[in-house]
Scaffold this motif. Sequence first.
Motif, PDB file in Angstrom:
ATOM      1  N   CYS A 146      -9.718  61.404  67.003  1.00 26.04           N
ATOM      2  CA  CYS A 146     -10.588  60.313  66.538  1.00 26.04           C
ATOM      3  C   CYS A 146     -10.815  59.298  67.655  1.00 26.04           C
ATOM      4  CB  CYS A 146      -9.980  59.618  65.331  1.00 26.04           C
ATOM      5  SG  CYS A 146     -10.116  60.576  63.807  1.00 26.04           S
ATOM      6  N   CYS A 150      -9.242  60.249  60.167  1.00 27.12           N
ATOM      7  CA  CYS A 150      -8.021  59.470  59.944  1.00 27.12           C
ATOM      8  C   CYS A 150      -8.091  58.130  60.678  1.00 27.12           C
ATOM      9  CB  CYS A 150      -6.792  60.257  60.390  1.00 27.12           C
ATOM     10  SG  CYS A 150      -6.583  60.353  62.183  1.00 27.12           S
ATOM     11  N   GLY A 151      -8.847  58.096  61.755  1.00 30.32           N
ATOM     12  CA  GLY A 151      -8.960  56.844  62.495  1.00 30.32           C
ATOM     13  C   GLY A 151      -7.698  56.493  63.264  1.00 30.32           C
ATOM     14  N   GLN A 152      -6.815  57.452  63.435  1.00 39.27           N
ATOM     15  CA  GLN A 152      -5.556  57.166  64.124  1.00 39.27           C
ATOM     16  C   GLN A 152      -5.208  58.157  65.223  1.00 39.27           C
ATOM     17  OE1 GLN A 152      -2.850  56.964  60.838  1.00 39.27           O
ATOM     18  NE2 GLN A 152      -3.738  55.014  60.167  1.00 39.27           N
ATOM     19  N   CYS A 153      -5.625  59.406  65.011  1.00 43.23           N
ATOM     20  CA  CYS A 153      -5.179  60.436  65.957  1.00 43.23           C
ATOM     21  C   CYS A 153      -5.967  60.358  67.266  1.00 43.23           C
ATOM     22  CB  CYS A 153      -5.307  61.818  65.333  1.00 43.23           C
ATOM     23  SG  CYS A 153      -7.011  62.370  65.154  1.00 43.23           S
ATOM     24  N   CYS A 186     -12.167  65.209  61.209  1.00 39.41           N
ATOM     25  CA  CYS A 186     -11.066  64.284  60.961  1.00 39.41           C
ATOM     26  C   CYS A 186     -11.607  62.857  60.944  1.00 39.41           C
ATOM     27  CB  CYS A 186     -10.011  64.411  62.050  1.00 39.41           C
ATOM     28  SG  CYS A 186      -8.548  63.421  61.709  1.00 39.41           S
TER      29      CYS A 186
HETATM   30 ZN   LIG Z   1      -8.094  61.750  63.251  1.00 42.69          ZN
END
Ligand SMILES: [Zn+2]
Lengths: 224, 316
Positions: free
Chosen positions: A84, A78-81, A76
């Motif tokens: 991460c 996404c840099g948000q979850c 992943c």
């Molecule tokens: Zn993520």
Amino acid sequence: MKLERHAIIKGVIFCETGLRIGGSNDDIEIGGNDNPIIRNPVTDLPYIPGSSLKGRMRSLLELKHSAITQQTGKPCDCGQCNICKIFGTHGTHKARESVLGPTRIIVRDAFLTSESVKELKAANQEKGIYYTEVKHENLVDRKTGKAEHPRPNERVPAGSKFDFEIVLRIFENDNENAALNLIREGLSLVQKEYLGGSGSRGYGKVRFINTTIDGVPFVLEEGK
Amino acid sequence: METYRLKLRMKSGFISPLQADTIFGGLCWTIRYAEGNDSINSMLGDFRSDRPWFVLSNAFPGDLLPKPLMKIKRPLPATRDEQLLQAREGKRLKKIEYLTPKEFISLISGSMPVIENREKPISQVSTLHNQINRISGSTADGGQLFEQMESYINQKDENNQEQDYLSIYIKLREPGLRDWLLDQFRLLGQTGIGKRKSTGKGSFSVIEMEKCELFESIKEPNAYLSLSNFVPRQGDPTEGYYKTFVKYGKLGEEYALSSYPFKHPLLMIRAGSVFFTKGGVKPFYGQMVENIAPTYPEVLQYALAFSVPVRMNGDN
Ligand SMILES: [Zn+2]
């Protein structure tokens, strides 16, 4: 960002079946028959690299929670979850622009417990194996039903124990419970699956026992 | 400034060599995270204006110290056999990277000790790591394989006792800083120094931080040796024996996540280099390098020389 504290999760990795973490990759044949496991170069004792445990936790969590991973099979980014955030951003453009801050989790190399070192040393003297066992795997010819190309696989024998340590850096405004739950879930998933190579053939079934956080019991799953 | 020696026990291998600037960078992040921006800014302010709170050496395996870069006066060989012997000895010494404290002190006091051969005190091992495809569970289609060189301390003393620790020498501006710095090192050990910290590389525990008087016996010094990599400042001595290298630095922690996490390449002088001094030896030379990271102008690169007095015989 202000660091509140380091939460320290400790415990023992108990190998219910033989564990194989290759010094070389399973998919790549290096030197044909030679299939060594990873060892500390100074003591020569086998160990479980922090990267193996961390990578396994991460990939299982991603497969379960990340839509990106479910589609691509890739980590992943996404840099948000929370994955991460806690496990660290994968070096992509998107993730770099994120404001997640530093990686929160540190998974250290896990070394054989002193008890296991003693036991394996005894086995070493009796059976002449060096802290490990060698399991021969055969490829069965589908037509003739005969076993061919026996391939020795070195593994750490079932019953071996390793001390593990995970450090969680908790910064101001971090959701500590969410982070701990993710680690808990990651460890439980590894327990349900396997660690190291050849898991589909029964290798690497592990149990995390005597787990504590800052010295207090850290229960992985309800009712256990 | 008083000198201390900090002993660290590594909890696993390490990837980045533990040089003074790398250790300093790690400490800065620790201080910033633990005490906030004001604290780190006031400390760096003092470093900028030539009043460093502490001066660090590189980390060395066990009790060993770097081989000084010195020219040793030897009698000219009279025969062909002597010539060969000297050439062979020169070749042998060239391979030795570190000396025992006894050999080191004897050499920097102006004598020529017998230097024993020893095994390399740091073992390196290459490990293969892979990124598996989460769906297929293999490195094929979309997976990645990469190699990583890890270092381990493999050092024994003359009695064959294991020295499984690293030593960092530290000069303190005032003794009151000792406990504070020790705390910062303990915190840094939890996180680790250098690459792949999140998989436990470069993490350590602190064994002790004791006063160290090892370097105080040199009489009438006329030179200094640096125990750290450094960048000389204007006015620093320029005559001596030294080696340079280019450091390609990288930013740490959250700055490592920025779009350009690299520092400018920096020409540095290697630890073990020796410079002639006029008069006494100062507690440190070198400088803090400004404007090293294009994306973060406030970043300061540690490039001070941890000086050790040296008595050189011969010229100068
Ligand atoms: Zn993520």
